[in-house]
Write a protein that holds these residues in place. Structure first.
Motif, PDB file in Angstrom:
ATOM      1  N   PHE A  45       0.845  -1.186   0.000  1.00 23.41           N
ATOM      2  CA  PHE A  45       0.000   0.000   0.000  1.00 23.41           C
ATOM      3  C   PHE A  45       0.888   1.246   0.000  1.00 23.41           C
ATOM      4  CE2 PHE A  45      -3.649  -2.297   2.419  1.00 23.41           C
ATOM      5  CZ  PHE A  45      -3.916  -3.023   1.272  1.00 23.41           C
ATOM      6  N   LYS A  46       0.410   2.279  -0.670  1.00 21.57           N
ATOM      7  CA  LYS A  46       1.077   3.582  -0.656  1.00 21.57           C
ATOM      8  C   LYS A  46       0.023   4.669  -0.499  1.00 21.57           C
ATOM      9  CE  LYS A  46       5.172   2.465  -3.404  1.00 21.57           C
ATOM     10  NZ  LYS A  46       5.976   2.827  -4.611  1.00 21.57           N
ATOM     11  N   LEU A  47       0.351   5.668   0.340  1.00 22.41           N
ATOM     12  CA  LEU A  47      -0.546   6.792   0.559  1.00 22.41           C
ATOM     13  C   LEU A  47      -0.029   8.018  -0.182  1.00 22.41           C
ATOM     14  CD1 LEU A  47      -1.657   6.817   4.315  1.00 22.41           C
ATOM     15  CD2 LEU A  47      -3.068   6.466   2.308  1.00 22.41           C
ATOM     16  N   ALA A  48      -0.957   8.833  -0.686  1.00 22.38           N
ATOM     17  CA  ALA A  48      -0.590  10.080  -1.365  1.00 22.38           C
ATOM     18  C   ALA A  48      -1.635  11.130  -1.054  1.00 22.38           C
ATOM     19  CB  ALA A  48      -0.463   9.881  -2.878  1.00 22.38           C
ATOM     20  N   TRP A  49      -1.203  12.392  -1.040  1.00 21.07           N
ATOM     21  CA  TRP A  49      -2.074  13.541  -0.799  1.00 21.07           C
ATOM     22  C   TRP A  49      -2.359  14.174  -2.160  1.00 21.07           C
ATOM     23  CZ3 TRP A  49      -1.911  15.772   4.580  1.00 21.07           C
ATOM     24  CH2 TRP A  49      -2.919  16.705   4.775  1.00 21.07           C
ATOM     25  N   VAL A  50      -3.624  14.180  -2.593  1.00 21.15           N
ATOM     26  CA  VAL A  50      -3.993  14.589  -3.945  1.00 21.15           C
ATOM     27  C   VAL A  50      -4.684  15.956  -3.896  1.00 21.15           C
ATOM     28  CG1 VAL A  50      -5.349  14.014  -5.985  1.00 21.15           C
ATOM     29  CG2 VAL A  50      -4.204  12.209  -4.680  1.00 21.15           C
TER      30      VAL A  50
ATOM     31  N   GLN B 263       3.612  12.668  -2.266  1.00 15.90           N
ATOM     32  CA  GLN B 263       3.933  11.457  -1.510  1.00 15.90           C
ATOM     33  C   GLN B 263       5.044  11.770  -0.508  1.00 15.90           C
ATOM     34  OE1 GLN B 263       4.963   8.424  -4.341  1.00 15.90           O
ATOM     35  NE2 GLN B 263       2.860   8.066  -4.946  1.00 15.90           N
ATOM     36  N   PRO B 264       5.182  10.941   0.563  1.00 15.22           N
ATOM     37  CA  PRO B 264       6.273  11.169   1.531  1.00 15.22           C
ATOM     38  C   PRO B 264       7.622  11.166   0.831  1.00 15.22           C
ATOM     39  CG  PRO B 264       4.695   9.578   2.392  1.00 15.22           C
ATOM     40  CD  PRO B 264       4.305   9.843   0.966  1.00 15.22           C
ATOM     41  N   SER B 265       8.514  12.059   1.278  1.00 14.53           N
ATOM     42  CA  SER B 265       9.797  12.257   0.597  1.00 14.53           C
ATOM     43  C   SER B 265      10.834  11.203   0.949  1.00 14.53           C
ATOM     44  CB  SER B 265      10.355  13.629   0.966  1.00 14.53           C
ATOM     45  OG  SER B 265      10.513  13.746   2.375  1.00 14.53           O
ATOM     46  N   ARG B 266      10.548  10.303   1.910  1.00 15.46           N
ATOM     47  CA  ARG B 266      11.463   9.217   2.303  1.00 15.46           C
ATOM     48  C   ARG B 266      12.842   9.731   2.694  1.00 15.46           C
ATOM     49  NH1 ARG B 266       8.852   7.533  -2.328  1.00 15.46           N
ATOM     50  NH2 ARG B 266       7.331   5.842  -2.040  1.00 15.46           N
ATOM     51  N   GLY B 267      12.896  10.777   3.521  1.00 15.40           N
ATOM     52  CA  GLY B 267      14.163  11.270   4.039  1.00 15.40           C
ATOM     53  C   GLY B 267      14.828  12.314   3.177  1.00 15.40           C
ATOM     54  N   SER B 268      14.375  12.542   1.957  1.00 21.86           N
ATOM     55  CA  SER B 268      14.988  13.535   1.077  1.00 21.86           C
ATOM     56  C   SER B 268      14.374  14.904   1.330  1.00 21.86           C
ATOM     57  CB  SER B 268      14.817  13.136  -0.389  1.00 21.86           C
ATOM     58  OG  SER B 268      15.290  14.140  -1.249  1.00 21.86           O
ATOM     59  N   GLU B 269      15.176  15.958   1.191  1.00 20.64           N
ATOM     60  CA  GLU B 269      14.681  17.315   1.367  1.00 20.64           C
ATOM     61  C   GLU B 269      13.773  17.728   0.212  1.00 20.64           C
ATOM     62  OE1 GLU B 269      17.930  19.919   1.955  1.00 20.64           O
ATOM     63  OE2 GLU B 269      18.563  19.019   3.846  1.00 20.64           O
ATOM     64  N   LYS B 270      13.926  17.156  -0.953  1.00 23.87           N
ATOM     65  CA  LYS B 270      13.126  17.505  -2.120  1.00 23.87           C
ATOM     66  C   LYS B 270      11.789  16.770  -2.057  1.00 23.87           C
ATOM     67  CE  LYS B 270      13.317  17.690  -7.139  1.00 23.87           C
ATOM     68  NZ  LYS B 270      14.107  17.354  -8.351  1.00 23.87           N
TER      69      LYS B 270
ATOM     70  N   PRO C 201     -12.238  11.767   0.689  1.00 27.07           N
ATOM     71  CA  PRO C 201     -12.075  13.212   0.900  1.00 27.07           C
ATOM     72  C   PRO C 201     -11.373  13.514   2.227  1.00 27.07           C
ATOM     73  CG  PRO C 201     -14.350  12.566   1.315  1.00 27.07           C
ATOM     74  CD  PRO C 201     -13.671  11.363   0.756  1.00 27.07           C
ATOM     75  N   LEU C 202     -10.627  14.618   2.251  1.00 31.77           N
ATOM     76  CA  LEU C 202      -9.988  15.138   3.452  1.00 31.77           C
ATOM     77  C   LEU C 202     -10.581  16.514   3.762  1.00 31.77           C
ATOM     78  CD1 LEU C 202      -6.171  14.321   3.099  1.00 31.77           C
ATOM     79  CD2 LEU C 202      -7.702  13.590   4.925  1.00 31.77           C
ATOM     80  N   PRO C 203     -10.838  16.815   5.036  1.00 26.84           N
ATOM     81  CA  PRO C 203     -11.422  18.139   5.385  1.00 26.84           C
ATOM     82  C   PRO C 203     -10.358  19.230   5.389  1.00 26.84           C
ATOM     83  CG  PRO C 203     -11.111  16.840   7.362  1.00 26.84           C
ATOM     84  CD  PRO C 203     -10.720  15.942   6.212  1.00 26.84           C
ATOM     85  N   ILE C 204      -9.355  19.108   4.562  1.00 23.46           N
ATOM     86  CA  ILE C 204      -8.262  20.093   4.529  1.00 23.46           C
ATOM     87  C   ILE C 204      -8.144  20.604   3.106  1.00 23.46           C
ATOM     88  CG2 ILE C 204      -5.785  20.478   4.852  1.00 23.46           C
ATOM     89  CD1 ILE C 204      -5.790  18.338   6.968  1.00 23.46           C
ATOM     90  N   ALA C 205      -8.565  21.796   2.848  1.00 21.47           N
ATOM     91  CA  ALA C 205      -8.332  22.507   1.577  1.00 21.47           C
ATOM     92  C   ALA C 205      -8.883  21.750   0.375  1.00 21.47           C
ATOM     93  CB  ALA C 205      -6.846  22.769   1.389  1.00 21.47           C
ATOM     94  N   ASP C 206     -10.006  21.051   0.522  1.00 21.91           N
ATOM     95  CA  ASP C 206     -10.648  20.355  -0.611  1.00 21.91           C
ATOM     96  C   ASP C 206      -9.661  19.413  -1.308  1.00 21.91           C
ATOM     97  OD1 ASP C 206     -12.627  19.590  -2.338  1.00 21.91           O
ATOM     98  OD2 ASP C 206     -12.282  21.247  -3.740  1.00 21.91           O
ATOM     99  N   THR C 207      -9.045  18.510  -0.514  1.00 18.59           N
ATOM    100  CA  THR C 207      -8.067  17.558  -1.052  1.00 18.59           C
ATOM    101  C   THR C 207      -8.575  16.144  -0.854  1.00 18.59           C
ATOM    102  OG1 THR C 207      -6.876  17.537   1.064  1.00 18.59           O
ATOM    103  CG2 THR C 207      -6.138  19.105  -0.619  1.00 18.59           C
ATOM    104  N   ARG C 208      -7.836  15.170  -1.432  1.00 18.07           N
ATOM    105  CA  ARG C 208      -8.198  13.758  -1.341  1.00 18.07           C
ATOM    106  C   ARG C 208      -6.999  12.975  -0.759  1.00 18.07           C
ATOM    107  NH1 ARG C 208     -11.866  16.408  -2.998  1.00 18.07           N
ATOM    108  NH2 ARG C 208     -13.064  16.139  -4.921  1.00 18.07           N
ATOM    109  N   LEU C 209      -7.331  11.899  -0.072  1.00 19.56           N
ATOM    110  CA  LEU C 209      -6.326  10.952   0.403  1.00 19.56           C
ATOM    111  C   LEU C 209      -6.375   9.740  -0.509  1.00 19.56           C
ATOM    112  CD1 LEU C 209      -4.221  10.504   2.611  1.00 19.56           C
ATOM    113  CD2 LEU C 209      -5.960   9.301   3.932  1.00 19.56           C
ATOM    114  N   LEU C 210      -5.269   9.459  -1.217  1.00 10.07           N
ATOM    115  CA  LEU C 210      -5.214   8.413  -2.248  1.00 10.07           C
ATOM    116  C   LEU C 210      -4.468   7.201  -1.698  1.00 10.07           C
ATOM    117  CD1 LEU C 210      -5.793   7.673  -5.252  1.00 10.07           C
ATOM    118  CD2 LEU C 210      -3.507   8.552  -5.771  1.00 10.07           C
TER     119      LEU C 210
END
Length: 578
Positions: free
Chosen positions: A149-154, A163-170, A203-212
């Protein structure tokens, strides 16, 4: 039943290649067991609702716990507060903080691009305004039910997934695929299957975004084909390699058997072949070398005797040459030592001589001023008395410089510094003004400006004359080497106290020092400007005085800006009365 060499090699190679295949089969079986269960929409909806609730609860807890006087919570990346037209925060206020909050209370502000995603929360009342920046990377760090499974903020409006940066600053930002982008924009929640990936969103109650949520179903047919191909390749490699290794070993053993038979009969002329570039070439070369050495031993003994006789004759000639050159080298070393002593002496007296020259110039200026006063019809006795007092102080200063010059000329540089007296309490600001006053004519003639930042109440207990010499060397070095001819510059001397150390920073805006000269900056008889005779001792003497007599340090500080910076560190007891 005993196996032949070739069959043993075949069996060993086959097991060697087949063992990784067994590990792959076992791992693939375990992997498929986890992937065989396809996530159903209801299960995905429950999981996403659970993850969304965790994100919202964590954000609410950290929002209420955010303080200016405490470290920021994990889900808060930045926090700024405006009260009475003054901003406070952990860094510079973002651009969104300069704009009014959205009309609805508790609205979010999103800044989304293909390279950067930022979400801010803004709330405002009549007296205060607060800006919070969400740490999306931390909020997405949820404990997933499966490693597939992978989570993303859409952000559907912009078509971007974070997606989480996995330790990278970028930040890891991707564009939504065209196959799922329309569904994500039209529906708050749903799912799309595109083997081997299955997409679910909520749906997420934050700025009209989705949790994928992305479920990787894998590809069992491809892995099965790879396993079969690996088994066939292992069998072919074992058959071919075993045949080649068997032939190679038998060929090499035949050479060794023949060589052993000839050596047993006393024939040392046989040589093993050395044209084959393989592992046996080392053994062949060693065996051939052994046979050759047995034939050459007697001849080498006679040749060594002749070489010893020739070496003995050469040693006698070398000894005579060394005795002849020894006297010349001693004489040359004596001349070089005298030159070094003369150069050191000339540089040591250079500072007193420069001060005397400045005093002579001041005397001449005073003489001309007094001549003008004497020719004036209305003689001002007050001005004449002030000139007389200034003349007495100048004569006293020149007398001290002459006495110091006499001491330096009559004392060997190899010994300690003469007549330092006892350490005494001095005001550092007054000592700095005295050094600057001695160099005022040269500073005015070149148009340079000098600035001093030092507390007038700062008192030190040390050798005043030693610190005066160190500061004079640094100022004289800057006037000689830092500024090109005809170019005016600035010199800044600043003093500050850190813990139990006193830092005196000497900075100029000159041409600076290149990397090659920086490595040899404090070496004796080294100068960055060859135009000055007997130069190259100022910084060396200054460091010696600081380290030996002031028990401190003098070093050069690299800087990207133009100019040079020297720092004197004095680990002394400082009495600051302020």
């Amino acid at each position: 039943m005993k196996l032949r060499l070739r069959h043993r090699i075949q069996l060993t190679l086959f097991l060697l290649f087949f063992f990784p295949a067994l590990l792959l089969v076992s791992g693939e079986k375990h992997l498929n067991a986890d992937r065989e269960h396809r996530l159903q929409p209801l299960e995905a909806e429950q999981l996403l609702a659970y993850y969304a609730q965790n994100i919202w609860q964590q954000w609410q807890r950290d929002l209420n716990a955010t303080r200016l006087d405490a470290p920021l919570p994990h889900s808060i990346k930045g926090y700024w507060r405006k009260q009475n037209d003054a901003w406070q925060g952990n860094r510079r206020v973002p651009q969104v903080g300069l704009m009014p909050c959205p009309e609805a209370e508790g609205r979010f502000i999103t800044l989304v691009s293909t390279h950067l995603v930022q979400v801010y929360y803004c709330r405002q009342n009549a007296e205060t305004k607060q800006i919070y920046q969400l740490n999306l990377d931390t909020l997405l760090q949820q404990k997933l039910a499966s490693e597939h499974f992978k989570l993303a903020w859409v952000f559907p409006a912009e078509g971007v997934a974070f997606q989480p940066s996995r330790g990278s600053e970028k930040q890891d930002i991707t564009l939504l695929a065209s196959s799922i982008k329309p569904s994500l924009q039209r529906h708050d929640q749903g799912s799309v299957l595109q083997p081997p990936l299955h997409y679910f969103w909520h749906p997420l109650p934050i700025a009209d975004t989705r949790l994928l949520l992305v479920h990787n179903l894998g590809n069992n047919y491809l892995m099965g084909g790879l396993l079969v191909g690996w088994l066939v390749l292992s069998l072919l490699l074992s058959l071919l390699l075993s045949r080649w290794l068997t032939q190679l070993i038998q060929q090499r053993l035949a050479f060794f058997s023949r060589a052993a038979a000839l050596v047993a009969l006393g024939d040392f002329s046989f040589r093993l072949p050395e044209q084959h570039q393989d592992e046996f070439i080392v053994i062949n070369q060693l065996f051939n070398r052994m046979l050759g050495e047995m034939q050459r031993q007697q001849q080498q003994v006679s040749e060594q005797n002749l070489m010893l006789q020739e070496t003995n004759d050469k040693l006698k000639e070398t000894l005579a040459t060394v005795q002849l050159m020894q006297g010349e080298r001693f004489e040359k070393a004596r001349v070089l030592l005298q030159s070094a002593e003369i150069g050191l002496l000339r540089h040591t007296v250079q500072s007193p001589l420069s001060s005397l020259q400045q005093g002579v110039e001041q005397l001449d200026s005073l003489r001309q001023s007094m001549a003008v006063q004497l020719q004036h019809p209305g003689l001002n006795r007050t001005e004449l008395q002030e000139s007389q007092q200034y003349l007495a102080e100048l004569v006293h200063h020149l007398s001290e410089q002459l006495q110091q010059l006499n001491q330096q000329l009559t004392t060997s540089h190899a010994g300690p510094v003469p007549d330092l007296g006892e350490p005494s309490d001095i005001r550092l600001a007054e000592l700095l003004q005295q050094v600057i006053c001695d160099y005022t004519p040269r500073l005015n003639a070149a148009g340079h400006k000098i600035y001093v930042r030092c507390s007038s109440q700062l008192v030190l207990h040390l050798y005043p004359q030693v610190l005066y010499q160190v500061l004079s060397h640094l100022l004289n070095n800057a006037l000689q080497h830092a500024f090109p001819a005809g170019v005016a510059g600035e010199i800044l001397i600043s003093v500050k106290q850190e813990a139990k150390q006193l830092l005196i920073t000497f900075r100029d805006t000159g041409v600076g020092i290149d990397d090659l000269n920086q490595s040899r900056l404090f070496q004796p008889f080294h100068s960055t400007d060859q135009a000055y005779q007997a130069a190259g001792m100022g910084l060396y003497l200054a460091r010696q005085l600081v380290e030996e007599l002031l028990r401190g340090q003098l070093h050069y500080q690299r800087s990207e800006e133009k100019g040079s910076t020297f720092i004197i560190v004095l680990p002394l007891a400082v009495n600051d009365q302020e």
